[in-house]
Design a protein around this motif. Structure first.
Motif, PDB file in Angstrom:
ATOM      1  N   TYR A   1       0.848  -1.196   0.000  1.00 51.98           N
ATOM      2  CA  TYR A   1       0.000   0.000   0.000  1.00 51.98           C
ATOM      3  C   TYR A   1       0.880   1.241   0.000  1.00 51.98           C
ATOM      4  O   TYR A   1       1.810   1.374   0.805  1.00 51.98           O
ATOM      5  CB  TYR A   1      -0.896  -0.031   1.246  1.00 51.98           C
ATOM      6  N   ASN A   2       0.594   2.183  -0.923  1.00 53.10           N
ATOM      7  CA  ASN A   2       1.355   3.429  -1.036  1.00 53.10           C
ATOM      8  C   ASN A   2       0.406   4.489  -1.578  1.00 53.10           C
ATOM      9  O   ASN A   2       0.287   4.676  -2.789  1.00 53.10           O
ATOM     10  CB  ASN A   2       2.549   3.234  -1.973  1.00 53.10           C
ATOM     11  N   ASN A   3      -0.294   5.162  -0.693  1.00 52.24           N
ATOM     12  CA  ASN A   3      -1.341   6.094  -1.096  1.00 52.24           C
ATOM     13  C   ASN A   3      -1.364   7.296  -0.160  1.00 52.24           C
ATOM     14  O   ASN A   3      -1.379   7.132   1.056  1.00 52.24           O
ATOM     15  CB  ASN A   3      -2.698   5.375  -1.067  1.00 52.24           C
ATOM     16  N   ASP A   4      -1.344   8.504  -0.726  1.00 53.42           N
ATOM     17  CA  ASP A   4      -1.505   9.742   0.043  1.00 53.42           C
ATOM     18  C   ASP A   4      -0.518   9.841   1.205  1.00 53.42           C
ATOM     19  O   ASP A   4      -0.896  10.118   2.332  1.00 53.42           O
ATOM     20  CB  ASP A   4      -2.939   9.869   0.550  1.00 53.42           C
TER      21      ASP A   4
ATOM     22  N   ARG B   1       2.240   4.658   3.726  1.00 56.51           N
ATOM     23  CA  ARG B   1       2.884   3.500   3.120  1.00 56.51           C
ATOM     24  C   ARG B   1       2.937   2.355   4.125  1.00 56.51           C
ATOM     25  O   ARG B   1       3.217   2.563   5.297  1.00 56.51           O
ATOM     26  CB  ARG B   1       4.306   3.856   2.671  1.00 56.51           C
ATOM     27  N   LEU B   2       2.669   1.162   3.601  1.00 56.24           N
ATOM     28  CA  LEU B   2       2.798  -0.067   4.372  1.00 56.24           C
ATOM     29  C   LEU B   2       3.840  -0.908   3.654  1.00 56.24           C
ATOM     30  O   LEU B   2       3.661  -1.260   2.498  1.00 56.24           O
ATOM     31  CB  LEU B   2       1.466  -0.801   4.451  1.00 56.24           C
ATOM     32  N   SER B   3       4.932  -1.223   4.319  1.00 57.55           N
ATOM     33  CA  SER B   3       6.078  -1.844   3.647  1.00 57.55           C
ATOM     34  C   SER B   3       6.047  -3.370   3.614  1.00 57.55           C
ATOM     35  O   SER B   3       6.984  -3.988   3.134  1.00 57.55           O
ATOM     36  CB  SER B   3       7.373  -1.377   4.307  1.00 57.55           C
ATOM     37  N   THR B   4       4.976  -3.990   4.099  1.00 58.20           N
ATOM     38  CA  THR B   4       4.846  -5.443   4.029  1.00 58.20           C
ATOM     39  C   THR B   4       3.452  -5.796   3.512  1.00 58.20           C
ATOM     40  O   THR B   4       2.495  -5.044   3.715  1.00 58.20           O
ATOM     41  CB  THR B   4       5.049  -6.107   5.404  1.00 58.20           C
ATOM     42  N   ALA B   5       3.347  -6.943   2.854  1.00 61.72           N
ATOM     43  CA  ALA B   5       2.039  -7.413   2.382  1.00 61.72           C
ATOM     44  C   ALA B   5       1.210  -7.963   3.542  1.00 61.72           C
ATOM     45  O   ALA B   5      -0.015  -7.981   3.472  1.00 61.72           O
ATOM     46  CB  ALA B   5       2.217  -8.469   1.303  1.00 61.72           C
TER      47      ALA B   5
ATOM     48  N   SER C   1      -1.904  -2.016  10.210  1.00 61.81           N
ATOM     49  CA  SER C   1      -0.503  -1.722  10.482  1.00 61.81           C
ATOM     50  C   SER C   1       0.260  -3.041  10.541  1.00 61.81           C
ATOM     51  O   SER C   1      -0.311  -4.067  10.885  1.00 61.81           O
ATOM     52  CB  SER C   1      -0.380  -0.992  11.819  1.00 61.81           C
ATOM     53  N   ASN C   2       1.560  -3.005  10.241  1.00 61.24           N
ATOM     54  CA  ASN C   2       2.349  -4.235  10.363  1.00 61.24           C
ATOM     55  C   ASN C   2       3.007  -4.350  11.738  1.00 61.24           C
ATOM     56  O   ASN C   2       3.843  -5.228  11.943  1.00 61.24           O
ATOM     57  CB  ASN C   2       3.373  -4.356   9.231  1.00 61.24           C
ATOM     58  N   GLY C   3       2.641  -3.489  12.667  1.00 58.49           N
ATOM     59  CA  GLY C   3       3.192  -3.550  14.015  1.00 58.49           C
ATOM     60  C   GLY C   3       4.672  -3.210  14.056  1.00 58.49           C
ATOM     61  O   GLY C   3       5.389  -3.684  14.917  1.00 58.49           O
ATOM     62  N   SER C   4       5.114  -2.400  13.104  1.00 56.19           N
ATOM     63  CA  SER C   4       6.519  -1.983  12.982  1.00 56.19           C
ATOM     64  C   SER C   4       7.463  -3.150  12.712  1.00 56.19           C
ATOM     65  O   SER C   4       8.626  -3.118  13.097  1.00 56.19           O
ATOM     66  CB  SER C   4       6.964  -1.190  14.212  1.00 56.19           C
ATOM     67  N   ILE C   5       6.957  -4.195  12.041  1.00 59.53           N
ATOM     68  CA  ILE C   5       7.826  -5.286  11.595  1.00 59.53           C
ATOM     69  C   ILE C   5       8.880  -4.727  10.642  1.00 59.53           C
ATOM     70  O   ILE C   5      10.031  -5.114  10.671  1.00 59.53           O
ATOM     71  CB  ILE C   5       7.002  -6.387  10.894  1.00 59.53           C
ATOM     72  N   LYS C   6       8.455  -3.802   9.776  1.00 61.12           N
ATOM     73  CA  LYS C   6       9.340  -3.160   8.813  1.00 61.12           C
ATOM     74  C   LYS C   6       8.821  -1.751   8.568  1.00 61.12           C
ATOM     75  O   LYS C   6       7.623  -1.509   8.602  1.00 61.12           O
ATOM     76  CB  LYS C   6       9.341  -3.972   7.505  1.00 61.12           C
ATOM     77  N   ARG C   7       9.724  -0.838   8.328  1.00 61.79           N
ATOM     78  CA  ARG C   7       9.354   0.549   8.053  1.00 61.79           C
ATOM     79  C   ARG C   7       9.499   0.850   6.574  1.00 61.79           C
ATOM     80  O   ARG C   7      10.320   0.218   5.927  1.00 61.79           O
ATOM     81  CB  ARG C   7      10.233   1.481   8.880  1.00 61.79           C
ATOM     82  N   PRO C   8       8.716   1.758   6.009  1.00 61.77           N
ATOM     83  CA  PRO C   8       7.749   2.622   6.687  1.00 61.77           C
ATOM     84  C   PRO C   8       6.481   1.866   7.077  1.00 61.77           C
ATOM     85  O   PRO C   8       6.141   0.854   6.482  1.00 61.77           O
ATOM     86  CB  PRO C   8       7.442   3.691   5.642  1.00 61.77           C
TER      87      PRO C   8
END
Length: 185
Positions: free
Chosen positions: A126-129, A132-136, A163-170
């Motif tokens: 996801y990369n919108n507005d 960003r979510l850096s993991t599927a 959210s990915n729980g800060s597994i990976k950033r961003p």
């Protein structure tokens, strides 16, 4: 990658299975189905889901109890600012499973409150507005309220956060306000 055509086919299969489920609800793998629409910052979501009640009653008191259900969902997201460019679209498919706790009356009618945290798999990142979510893989948590009518319809409103729980950033997250209509078989 999971294409939009595959998502449409998956929703068609889900609708067929739901129709079959309605005929065998007593012993089936689901007791209800929901259709939901959500909106967030420059993104919209449509989701179909099936639920299976746990048929447990924890902390029963004064005609109310804590129970719960499993929620299995397939969603379509449409972002309108892909890579932070207004007018550029991003289409995503999301599948998820969520255990949900619900505090309701013993007869399961009237007002309720619920909360759940589940696992979701996205068709692409996801990369919108500027979000960003850096993991599927994403966690999806929600809190909601609703009302169950005597005719088996359940109307709800919930706030959902991915959210990915800060597994990976961003990991800026994505938030939705969701309207839900659920029907018990």
């Amino acid at each position: 990658m999971f294409s939009i055509q595959k998502m449409g086919a998956s929703l068609g299969v889900a609708a067929t299975l739901l129709a079959g489920q309605a005929c065998a609800a007593d012993n089936g793998w689901a007791d209800s189905a929901a259709f939901e629409f959500g909106t967030g910052a420059k993104v919209r979501m449509a989701r179909v889901a099936v639920q299976k009640n746990w048929d447990v009653r924890w902390f029963a008191s004064h005609g109310r109890h804590l129970g719960g259900y499993w929620d299995l969902s397939a969603a379509y997201w449409r972002g309108t600012a892909y890579r932070n460019v207004p007018g550029q679209h991003q289409n995503l498919a999301v599948v998820g499973i969520t255990p949900v706790l619900r505090y309701a009356r013993d007869d399961k009618l009237g007002w309720y409150g619920e909360a759940g945290i589940g696992a979701n798999l996205f068709s692409e990142l996801y990369n919108n507005d500027d979000n960003r979510l850096s993991t599927a893989f994403q966690f999806g948590d929600h809190v909601g309220i609703g009302y169950v009518l005597p005719n088996k319809w359940d109307l709800g409103l919930k706030f959902q956060h991915y959210s990915n729980g800060s597994i990976k950033r961003p990991n800026s997250g994505a938030n939705f306000l969701i309207l839900s209509a659920r029907y018990a078989f």
